[in-house]
Design a protein around this motif. Sequence first.
Motif, mmCIF file in Angstrom:
data_model
loop_
_atom_site.group_PDB
_atom_site.id
_atom_site.type_symbol
_atom_site.label_atom_id
_atom_site.label_comp_id
_atom_site.label_asym_id
_atom_site.label_seq_id
_atom_site.Cartn_x
_atom_site.Cartn_y
_atom_site.Cartn_z
ATOM 1 N N HIS A 268 11.981 5.959 18.862
ATOM 2 C CA HIS A 268 12.392 5.927 17.528
ATOM 3 C C HIS A 268 13.961 5.889 17.262
ATOM 4 O O HIS A 268 14.547 6.869 18.126
ATOM 5 N N THR A 299 8.495 -0.622 4.781
ATOM 6 C CA THR A 299 7.158 -0.659 5.887
ATOM 7 C C THR A 299 6.928 -2.274 5.642
ATOM 8 O O THR A 299 6.924 -2.976 4.670
ATOM 9 N N THR A 319 7.226 -2.374 15.046
ATOM 10 C CA THR A 319 6.586 -1.650 14.439
ATOM 11 C C THR A 319 6.184 -2.010 12.802
ATOM 12 O O THR A 319 7.082 -2.651 12.325
ATOM 13 N N SER A 320 5.137 -1.270 12.360
ATOM 14 C CA SER A 320 4.939 -1.435 11.096
ATOM 15 C C SER A 320 6.070 -0.760 10.244
ATOM 16 O O SER A 320 6.457 -1.097 9.075
ATOM 17 N N SER A 321 6.348 0.357 10.530
ATOM 18 C CA SER A 321 7.451 1.165 9.906
ATOM 19 C C SER A 321 8.685 0.521 10.115
ATOM 20 O O SER A 321 9.055 0.096 11.176
ATOM 21 N N ASP A 323 11.419 2.077 8.688
ATOM 22 C CA ASP A 323 12.302 3.265 8.333
ATOM 23 C C ASP A 323 13.647 3.104 8.656
ATOM 24 O O ASP A 323 14.585 3.341 7.861
ATOM 25 N N GLU A 330 11.480 5.699 4.821
ATOM 26 C CA GLU A 330 10.510 4.781 4.730
ATOM 27 C C GLU A 330 9.800 5.218 3.376
ATOM 28 O O GLU A 330 9.127 3.960 2.889
ATOM 29 N N TYR A 537 0.297 10.074 4.427
ATOM 30 C CA TYR A 537 0.465 9.569 5.696
ATOM 31 C C TYR A 537 -0.812 9.725 6.430
ATOM 32 O O TYR A 537 -1.149 10.888 6.874
ATOM 33 N N GLN A 564 5.672 5.054 16.400
ATOM 34 C CA GLN A 564 4.849 5.478 15.043
ATOM 35 C C GLN A 564 3.393 5.672 15.250
ATOM 36 O O GLN A 564 2.589 5.349 15.958
ATOM 37 N N TYR A 568 2.346 4.970 6.304
ATOM 38 C CA TYR A 568 2.847 5.335 5.221
ATOM 39 C C TYR A 568 1.667 4.846 3.902
ATOM 40 O O TYR A 568 1.541 3.735 4.025
ATOM 41 N N SER A 600 5.826 11.876 7.988
ATOM 42 C CA SER A 600 5.468 10.964 8.863
ATOM 43 C C SER A 600 5.717 11.371 10.170
ATOM 44 O O SER A 600 6.248 12.542 10.705
ATOM 45 N N LEU A 602 7.086 9.271 13.516
ATOM 46 C CA LEU A 602 7.713 8.134 13.934
ATOM 47 C C LEU A 602 8.298 8.130 15.312
ATOM 48 O O LEU A 602 8.791 7.106 15.654
#
Length: 611
Positions: A268, A299, A319-321, A323, A330, A537, A564, A568, A600, A602
């Motif tokens: 991250h 997100t 990634t989907s996050s 943030d 996020e 989460y 991740q 979320y 979260s 991450l």
Amino acid sequence: MKTRLVWLAALCFSLSAFGQQAKHSFKLGDNSFLLDEKPFQIISGELHYPRVPKEAWRARMKMAKAMGLNTIGTYVFWNLHEPQKGKFDFAGNNNIAEFVKIAQQEGLWVILRPSPYVCAEWEFGGYPYWLQTQKGLVVRSTEKQYLAEYKKYILEVGKQLAPLQINHGGNIIMVQVENEYGSYAADKNYLDINRKLFIEAGFDGLLYTCDPAADVKDGHLNGLLPAVNGIDNPAKIKQLVNENHNGKGPYFIAEWYPAWFDWWGTPHHTVPAAHYTKKLDSVLAAGISINMYMFHGGTTRDFMNGANYKDISPYEPQTSSYDYDAPLNEAGNVTEKFKAFRSVIEKYLPAGQSLPPIPAAKPSIAVAPFKLSSKVALFNVLPQPVKNINPLTFEALGQDYGYVLYRTTIKGGKKGELQLKQLRDYALVFINQKRAGILDRRLNQNTLTLTLPAGDVQLDIFVENMGRVNFGKYLLENKKGITEQVTFAGAEVKNWLMYGFPFSNDRLTAKTTAKANGNGPTLQKGSFEISTVADTYLDMSDWGKGVVWINGHNLGKYWAIGPQQTLYVPQEWLKKGKNEVTVLELIKPDQNMLKAIDESILNTLKKLNVD
């Protein structure tokens, strides 16, 4: 003193002008932007409407005001608004006009970035997949088919947003033409076509271009303001703009990066606020306008994550996050970076003035472990297949995102190497419905050694689109699935059945009462109950790889390799009482326990054992 006057003008505007929706002017001065002929310094943050639930747009904007922003920036995403050719969608979370209007109600200006190409760590850089089904069409070019589709799209966007420009009583102060085009090519004719299309669509206010410092010359179009991305040295910014704008300003950092985005299998990205506060201070002190990318990432859901791919690096799906280690995290809560930046911005307020108080952090909850109550194997609920001698791409099958199962029969009784030429992007390989291996484009894997039993053997290859490339020359090589051919022991494998699983929702098109069997992908359903609605989460660290839906809302992808580990869940999508959960799990079919935590995760990488 000059900066204080700029802020005073902005403050007076915020207090009086928005509610009246009067027409204002926004122009270029030699050194400053001019709002109603008075100097105005843009202090903006990027905030993307599809990355935030519509119900939370206003809350995020209140946070922007509390940090001291007077403007927000957003892309407009073609693949959201025209997901299928000729079918436009500006409703629900795609209601960009409503997003802009809420910003106006909250006293914020908007910088609009509606070019067909957005990058943004977004699937195909924002282009709809179906452009690749039109033979000969070339994106980001003067090719006729592309320009025809581009024109149809931008005219629809203009209907939604051109009336909301500042010179028409709205709050859109600037509109960006193309996006970092100098990093891609240098065709000034193409840029001018963009400009003309924008004007034809009704964007008759202030237009500008933006490019990284090294690419400003190639990406700038004479007559438009050249904004600069990725640098914050006031002297260098002014030099670059002056060199490309007849020796004049104003000066605008269109993308200033307080951190960076993530991709699967890497740590991250975080950068302490202290690395940026002095730079922000120097930019504001110099009277330079700025747009933070991102102020709030949010997100990336609904298979909309993009990917990077370069000659010198592997495929990198994001990634989907999203943030982004941004000032607002996020979930939309304040970080230390938010507070540090707010303190810098506060220094430039007029004496006696103050920023709005910071809204309280939202509560979050945990959900005790619960078991998913139903499970079905995808191999038992196959939709109608498409038959073809050779494997077909997603695009040739008319499928946008998700997964395709490729099935055929081959002669067994021998050992050999299975090769998938140009696999895009992730394949589970099964022999007689037992998993024999996994191929991952990230790791440059496209071959698997197999020992086949005697007789006819069923070969299944379940392929995932992990996100089309969103930056660089590989935009032109973005088809998904098995994009060329399959060979086994040196001979080409033919005669395929192809079953599409786009998973545009959490339901299957085929129905069966058959139980799950084997170790193929499964779709599981269950529910949990809560008495208090708050953010949470989902902790997916015990699972393998897949997608989750809550009450029908796609939360994004999970993958235990990290970084991740959580998904979320916005409070806006939960309800008191029973909440429905659906999990598509690709590689751990026996996993069925799920829980949620109150924060979260991450930044946790791990090796995933799937044997």
